[in-house]
Motif scaffolding. Structure first.
Motif, short mmCIF file in Angstrom:
data_model
loop_
_atom_site.label_atom_id
_atom_site.label_comp_id
_atom_site.label_asym_id
_atom_site.label_seq_id
_atom_site.Cartn_x
_atom_site.Cartn_y
_atom_site.Cartn_z
N ARG A 30 9.67 -3.90 3.02
CA ARG A 30 9.25 -4.39 1.71
C ARG A 30 7.74 -4.60 1.66
N TRP A 31 7.20 -4.46 0.46
CA TRP A 31 5.76 -4.63 0.20
C TRP A 31 4.93 -3.55 0.88
N ILE A 32 5.45 -2.36 0.97
CA ILE A 32 4.74 -1.29 1.68
C ILE A 32 3.82 -0.55 0.71
N GLY A 33 2.52 -0.77 0.87
CA GLY A 33 1.54 -0.16 -0.02
C GLY A 33 1.46 1.34 0.15
N ASN A 34 1.34 2.06 -0.97
CA ASN A 34 1.19 3.52 -1.02
C ASN A 34 2.45 4.27 -0.58
N ALA A 35 3.55 3.59 -0.40
CA ALA A 35 4.75 4.25 0.14
C ALA A 35 5.26 5.36 -0.77
N THR A 36 5.20 5.15 -2.09
CA THR A 36 5.76 6.16 -3.00
C THR A 36 4.83 7.33 -3.23
N ILE A 37 3.58 7.24 -2.75
CA ILE A 37 2.66 8.37 -2.90
C ILE A 37 2.29 8.96 -1.54
N SER A 38 3.07 8.63 -0.51
CA SER A 38 2.81 9.12 0.84
C SER A 38 3.93 10.03 1.31
N ASP A 39 3.54 11.05 2.06
CA ASP A 39 4.52 12.00 2.59
C ASP A 39 5.17 11.50 3.88
N HIS A 40 4.55 10.49 4.51
CA HIS A 40 5.07 9.97 5.78
C HIS A 40 4.98 8.45 5.79
N LEU A 41 5.94 7.84 6.48
CA LEU A 41 5.99 6.39 6.64
C LEU A 41 5.98 6.07 8.13
N GLY B 100 15.22 -3.12 23.57
CA GLY B 100 14.34 -4.21 23.18
C GLY B 100 12.92 -3.81 22.87
N ARG B 101 12.54 -2.55 23.11
CA ARG B 101 11.17 -2.14 22.79
C ARG B 101 10.94 -2.11 21.29
N VAL B 102 9.68 -2.30 20.90
CA VAL B 102 9.28 -2.14 19.50
C VAL B 102 8.61 -0.78 19.39
N LEU B 103 9.21 0.10 18.60
CA LEU B 103 8.78 1.48 18.52
C LEU B 103 8.25 1.80 17.13
N ALA B 104 7.47 2.87 17.05
CA ALA B 104 6.92 3.31 15.76
C ALA B 104 7.19 4.79 15.59
N PHE B 105 7.61 5.17 14.39
CA PHE B 105 7.99 6.55 14.09
C PHE B 105 7.27 7.02 12.83
N VAL B 106 6.82 8.27 12.85
CA VAL B 106 6.24 8.89 11.65
C VAL B 106 7.38 9.58 10.91
N VAL B 107 7.93 8.88 9.94
CA VAL B 107 9.15 9.32 9.26
C VAL B 107 8.78 10.08 7.98
N PRO B 108 9.23 11.32 7.82
CA PRO B 108 9.02 12.00 6.53
C PRO B 108 9.65 11.19 5.40
N SER B 109 8.90 10.93 4.36
CA SER B 109 9.38 10.03 3.32
C SER B 109 10.53 10.62 2.52
N ARG B 110 10.73 11.93 2.62
CA ARG B 110 11.85 12.56 1.91
C ARG B 110 13.01 12.92 2.85
N ALA B 111 13.00 12.32 4.03
CA ALA B 111 14.10 12.57 4.96
C ALA B 111 15.40 12.01 4.41
N ASP B 112 16.52 12.62 4.80
CA ASP B 112 17.83 12.12 4.38
C ASP B 112 18.00 10.67 4.80
N GLY B 113 18.44 9.84 3.86
CA GLY B 113 18.67 8.44 4.15
C GLY B 113 17.51 7.52 3.82
N VAL B 114 16.36 8.09 3.41
CA VAL B 114 15.20 7.28 3.03
C VAL B 114 15.18 7.12 1.50
N GLU B 115 15.10 5.90 1.05
CA GLU B 115 14.97 5.61 -0.38
C GLU B 115 13.78 4.70 -0.59
N ARG B 116 12.95 5.04 -1.58
CA ARG B 116 11.76 4.25 -1.91
C ARG B 116 11.82 3.85 -3.38
#
Length: 391
Positions: free
Chosen positions: A168-179, A189-205
């Protein structure tokens, strides 16, 4: 390029340390913003319309990668980046976030968290805004306490990962190709980061509507339901919140530069109004009460700018100092915006006078990186050795 790169409140002449190419670049940026951006801001702010159309023109100015600006490591100087932020925020915080969310936050995460091969593949496209992205960390139930309450999960699946959760509160999310999505590894238990295509199946903005600040930035709710991400889109140098803090350490002082830029904007708007508005047969700028307000704004700018510049010569190397920087910068900005609003009086409620935009956006800035109260708790713990976060 000819022109005067003046900064009211720069009492100690920090801008004099900019190189000639840096000054020319900042003058070019200022000219573009004055001609093409400032005139449209009231309408975009009122309609809550995003500013994505500015990205390519700003990229063409080569504010990030002009060879004349780069040091031996291929990067721009911190002092130049700070004054670049001032120029962008002097126009509008939404303009700065549209640009800085990409070349600042998103690019920094890639540079600090990606593999060398990923950086080679992506960096040029990020600078040119061909690969657009944003940072998805905070969640519906976790803001300042996200480090202890991260609920988005990542579980290993074949040669990739499955993500579930909400942001929530993610700036520029709807105008970005990646999240860039931060998630906690299931089982590890690790905290990981992924470059997720914003139009991937299962992603809703979805855009968060009815905001009273930063209206020209589309903050979004993001839902992630069984989203598959190949391991090649994971940032391998991020495995904990300490790694995220490391990645952003160079960016945290930006809050002081942003605050200085916004305060400069409030001052210029208030001063221009005071010099032309007449009451009782005289410009209101001639009255002591008005002059007091203007002087206090310039005093705040000077303090904030000095704090910002100090971070360029003495980079932040810990996780407590940023809280003090944010505390001072947020307080000074809030006060300056209120003083400018008072100066313009009833007309200050009109978008045509600009100050109401800065006044409302100051509240958004106050919330970034934790409110005054949150940063006070962080500093209090560091000073006393006792945590007041929980009972």
């Amino acid at each position: 390029m000819t022109g005067v790169l003046d900064y009211p409140g720069d009492l100690l002449g920090f801008s004099a340390d900019l190189t000639s190419p840096e000054r020319d670049k900042l003058l070019a940026l200022r000219a573009y913003l004055e001609e093409h951006v400032r005139p449209i801001l009231p309408d975009y702010w009122e309609r809550a319309e995003h500013l994505a159309h500015l990205r390519q023109p700003l990229a063409r100015l080569r504010l990030v990668d002009d060879p004349a600006l780069l040091d031996a490591d291929g990067r721009t100087r911190a002092l130049y980046r700070g004054f670049r932020t001032i120029e962008l925020c002097r126009a509008d915080l939404s303009v700065s976030m549209t640009f800085g969310g990409q070349v600042g936050m998103f690019r920094t995460l890639v540079l600090e968290g990606a593999s060398p091969a990923q950086v080679r593949d992506w960096d040029r496209d990020i600078i040119d805004f061909r690969m657009t992205g944003c940072f998805a960390l905070t969640e519906p139930d976790h803001g300042s306490d996200i480090a202890g309450g991260l609920s988005t999960t990542a579980r290993r699946h074949g040669d990739g990962w499955i993500l579930n959760g909400a942001k929530r509160w993610i700036g520029n999310a709807t105008i970005s190709d990646h999240l860039v999505v931060v998630a906690r590894e299931q089982g590890g238990g690790r905290v990981l980061a992924f470059v997720v295509p914003s139009r991937a199946d299962g992603v809703e903005r979805s855009v968060i509507e009815h905001k009273a600040a930063l209206r020209a930035v589309h903050n979004a709710d993001i839902s992630l339901r069984e989203v598959y991400v190949p391991d090649g889109l994971r940032l391998p140098r991020i495995g904990s919140f300490a790694d995220i803090n490391r990645a952003f350490r160079t960016l945290r002082p930006e809050i002081a530069w942003s605050s200085a830029g916004m305060q400069l904007a409030t001052y210029e708007s208030a001063l221009g109004y005071a010099q032309t508005r007449e009451q009782f047969g005289r410009p209101i700028a001639s009255y002591q009460l008005i002059q007091d307000k203007l002087v206090r704004i310039v005093e705040n700018i000077a303090q904030t700018l000095a704090l910002a510049v100090r971070t360029t010569t003495h980079p932040v190397a810990d996780d407590v100092t940023p809280s003090l920087i944010k505390l001072v910068a947020g307080n000074r900005l809030r006060e300056s915006a209120a003083l400018a609003r008072e100066t313009v009086g009833g007309n200050g409620l009109l978008l045509e006078q600009d100050v109401i935009r800065y006044f409302m956006d100051a509240e958004a800035m106050y919330t970034f990186e934790g409110t005054r109260e949150m940063n006070t708790l962080i500093l209090g713990r560091a000073l006393t050795g006792h945590s007041a976060f929980t009972r």
